[in-house]
Enzyme design. Structure first.
Site, short mmCIF file in Angstrom:
data_model
loop_
_atom_site.label_atom_id
_atom_site.label_comp_id
_atom_site.label_asym_id
_atom_site.label_seq_id
_atom_site.Cartn_x
_atom_site.Cartn_y
_atom_site.Cartn_z
N ASN A 1 -71.34 62.10 -20.35
CA ASN A 1 -71.37 62.42 -18.93
C ASN A 1 -72.65 63.15 -18.51
O ASN A 1 -73.09 63.02 -17.37
CB ASN A 1 -70.14 63.28 -18.60
CG ASN A 1 -70.28 64.03 -17.30
OD1 ASN A 1 -70.09 63.46 -16.22
ND2 ASN A 1 -70.65 65.31 -17.38
N VAL B 1 -71.10 61.66 -5.20
CA VAL B 1 -70.00 62.61 -5.44
C VAL B 1 -70.54 64.02 -5.22
O VAL B 1 -71.65 64.34 -5.67
CB VAL B 1 -69.48 62.47 -6.90
CG1 VAL B 1 -68.38 63.49 -7.17
CG2 VAL B 1 -68.97 61.06 -7.16
N TYR C 1 -84.09 57.05 -12.55
CA TYR C 1 -82.64 57.23 -12.62
C TYR C 1 -81.93 55.87 -12.66
O TYR C 1 -81.06 55.63 -13.50
CB TYR C 1 -82.18 58.06 -11.41
CG TYR C 1 -80.72 58.43 -11.42
CD1 TYR C 1 -80.25 59.46 -12.24
CD2 TYR C 1 -79.79 57.76 -10.62
CE1 TYR C 1 -78.90 59.82 -12.24
CE2 TYR C 1 -78.45 58.10 -10.62
CZ TYR C 1 -78.01 59.14 -11.43
OH TYR C 1 -76.68 59.48 -11.44
N ASP D 1 -78.39 70.20 -26.63
CA ASP D 1 -79.05 69.23 -25.76
C ASP D 1 -78.70 67.82 -26.23
O ASP D 1 -78.92 67.48 -27.40
CB ASP D 1 -80.57 69.46 -25.85
CG ASP D 1 -81.33 68.63 -24.85
OD1 ASP D 1 -80.89 67.50 -24.53
OD2 ASP D 1 -82.39 69.09 -24.41
N THR E 1 -71.25 67.35 -6.17
CA THR E 1 -71.32 68.18 -7.38
C THR E 1 -72.56 69.07 -7.23
O THR E 1 -73.15 69.16 -6.16
CB THR E 1 -71.47 67.33 -8.65
OG1 THR E 1 -72.76 66.70 -8.64
CG2 THR E 1 -70.39 66.27 -8.79
N LYS F 1 -79.68 54.30 -15.82
CA LYS F 1 -78.26 53.96 -15.71
C LYS F 1 -78.02 52.46 -15.97
O LYS F 1 -77.00 52.09 -16.54
CB LYS F 1 -77.72 54.37 -14.34
CG LYS F 1 -77.73 55.89 -14.10
CD LYS F 1 -76.88 56.66 -15.10
CE LYS F 1 -76.71 58.12 -14.71
NZ LYS F 1 -75.88 58.87 -15.66
N1 LIG Z 1 -72.83 63.51 -8.38
C1 LIG Z 1 -73.14 62.26 -8.07
O1 LIG Z 1 -73.35 61.90 -6.88
C2 LIG Z 1 -73.23 61.22 -9.17
C3 LIG Z 1 -73.27 59.87 -8.78
C4 LIG Z 1 -73.35 58.89 -9.77
C5 LIG Z 1 -73.40 59.25 -11.10
N2 LIG Z 1 -73.39 60.57 -11.46
C6 LIG Z 1 -73.47 60.88 -12.88
O2 LIG Z 1 -72.37 61.68 -13.27
C7 LIG Z 1 -72.75 62.50 -14.38
C8 LIG Z 1 -72.37 63.96 -14.07
O3 LIG Z 1 -73.09 64.35 -12.92
P1 LIG Z 1 -72.67 65.57 -11.98
O4 LIG Z 1 -72.93 65.12 -10.61
O5 LIG Z 1 -71.34 66.10 -12.37
O6 LIG Z 1 -73.86 66.59 -12.35
P2 LIG Z 1 -73.94 68.17 -12.55
O7 LIG Z 1 -72.94 68.87 -11.71
O8 LIG Z 1 -75.38 68.50 -12.40
O9 LIG Z 1 -73.52 68.33 -14.10
C9 LIG Z 1 -74.36 67.83 -15.12
C10 LIG Z 1 -73.91 68.39 -16.45
O10 LIG Z 1 -74.75 67.82 -17.47
C11 LIG Z 1 -75.27 68.87 -18.30
N3 LIG Z 1 -76.55 68.44 -18.84
C12 LIG Z 1 -77.68 68.07 -18.17
N4 LIG Z 1 -78.65 67.77 -19.05
C13 LIG Z 1 -78.14 67.95 -20.29
C14 LIG Z 1 -78.66 67.80 -21.61
N5 LIG Z 1 -79.93 67.42 -21.82
N6 LIG Z 1 -77.85 68.06 -22.67
C15 LIG Z 1 -76.56 68.46 -22.47
N7 LIG Z 1 -76.02 68.63 -21.25
C16 LIG Z 1 -76.80 68.37 -20.17
C17 LIG Z 1 -75.39 70.05 -17.33
O11 LIG Z 1 -75.45 71.31 -18.02
P3 LIG Z 1 -76.87 71.96 -18.47
O12 LIG Z 1 -77.87 71.66 -17.40
O13 LIG Z 1 -76.55 73.40 -18.64
O14 LIG Z 1 -77.22 71.30 -19.77
C18 LIG Z 1 -74.07 69.90 -16.57
O15 LIG Z 1 -73.01 70.42 -17.33
C19 LIG Z 1 -74.25 62.29 -14.58
O16 LIG Z 1 -74.48 61.39 -15.63
C20 LIG Z 1 -74.69 61.69 -13.25
O17 LIG Z 1 -75.84 60.89 -13.39
C21 LIG Z 1 -73.29 61.56 -10.52
#
Ligand SMILES: NC(=O)c1ccc[n+]([C@@H]2O[C@H](COP(=O)([O-])OP(=O)(O)OC[C@H]3O[C@@H](n4cnc5c(N)ncnc54)[C@H](OP(=O)(O)O)[C@@H]3O)[C@@H](O)[C@H]2O)c1
Length: 260
Positions: A87, A184, A151, A60, A186, A155
């Site tokens: 990330n 994005v 959130y 974590d 995801t 950030k």
């Molecule tokens: N998708 C969007 O629209 C978007 C937009 C702007 C910014 N972002 C940012 O981009 C980054 C990646 O987001 P994503 O969209 O790719 O999300 P995602 O698909 O939900 O992936 C998040 C990843 O973070 C891991 N994670 C979450 N909490 C954690 C913790 N406490 N310790 C270790 N790992 C942890 C998750 O695995 P586990 O849960 O198994 O730990 C997963 O591998 C984030 O910081 C998000 O805020 C995303």
């Protein structure tokens, strides 16, 4: 080419998985830190070729004990670290009137305190590298209020951590930058139960799309291309920068008619 060692938090899903894939394709060693084995399994179904290529470690980002253990493991197994991508992130809902103290705390713990903990733990290895790069995955929600107060604040704090560390760590030739994605596609919205089902999630994407001058929602590869550049030696004079990768949503305003 020089085989580098990179640590990505949250390399088991979405943007982190795409960064891991790109770095592996460029011939580098990737270590990913995340919590749930189910998401690692899902990632390996999506990208089976990463099975023997990415070192998926359980932990974590907001737990200092996990970060210290990971530091010792990386030091013993690889002996070096050339870069870190903070990330991992979570998304919670709510305005000041609706967000619970627990959700507020959880969001700040993972999105802001987590990068501080992991960067601090990895510093001895990053300093030894002689030249290293840290990329913090922030959000446009940190540049302009979004839909979740916790959130957005997490950030915005992360962007200040980027700028602060760029100054502090520059003398060690450690560069620190933020990448701020727009929306994005995801797993983040459904995994964090921000939407009840896929139908309402898809409806939100469709509603958001006209606000993007480029005319589409982002894909993880739109972000990982920039991140791998910032990790590379080609970006050796870029530090302390907060860089949006957002299809232009930050320049959208009410005076520009939405594109159909
Ligand atoms: N998708 C969007 O629209 C978007 C937009 C702007 C910014 N972002 C940012 O981009 C980054 C990646 O987001 P994503 O969209 O790719 O999300 P995602 O698909 O939900 O992936 C998040 C990843 O973070 C891991 N994670 C979450 N909490 C954690 C913790 N406490 N310790 C270790 N790992 C942890 C998750 O695995 P586990 O849960 O198994 O730990 C997963 O591998 C984030 O910081 C998000 O805020 C995303």
């Amino acid at each position: 080419m020089d085989r580098k060692v990179f640590l990505i938090s949250g390399g088991s899903s979405g943007i982190g998985l795409s960064i891991a894939d790109r770095l592996v394709q460029d011939g580098h060693q990737v270590i990913s830190l995340s919590r749930s084995p189910e998401k690692v399994e899902r990632a390996l179904k999506e990208m089976p070729h990463l099975k023997d290529e990415v070192d998926f470690v359980n932990g974590d980002i907001s737990d200092p004990g996990d970060a210290d253990r990971l530091f010792r493991e990386i030091e013993a197994k690889y002996g070096k670290l050339d870069g870190l991508v903070n990330n991992a992130g979570v998304l919670t809902k709510g305005t000041i009137e609706t967000v619970s103290v627990e959700d507020w705390q959880f969001t700040l713990d993972v999105n802001l305190t987590g990068p501080y903990i992991l960067t601090r733990a990895m510093l001895p290895l990053l300093r030894n590298a002689g030249s290293a790069s840290v990329v913090n995955i922030s959000s446009v929600a940190g540049l302009k209020p979004g839909t979740s107060v916790a959130y957005s604040v997490s950030k915005a704090g992360l962007d200040m951590l980027t700028r602060f560390l760029a100054g502090d760590l520059g003398p060690y030739n450690i560069r620190v930058n933020s990448v701020n994605p727009g929306l994005v596609r995801t797993h983040i919205h459904l995994d964090n139960k921000v939407f009840a089902d896929r139908e309402s999630y898809e409806a939100m994407l469709e509603k958001a799309r006209p606000r993007y001058p480029i005319g589409r929602i982002g894909e993880p590869e739109d972000i990982s291309a920039l991140v791998t550049f910032l990790l590379s030696d080609e970006a050796s004079w870029i530090t302390g920068s907060i860089i949006a990768a957002d299809g232009g949503v930050m320049v959208e305003n009410d005076l520009i008619p939405p594109k159909k």
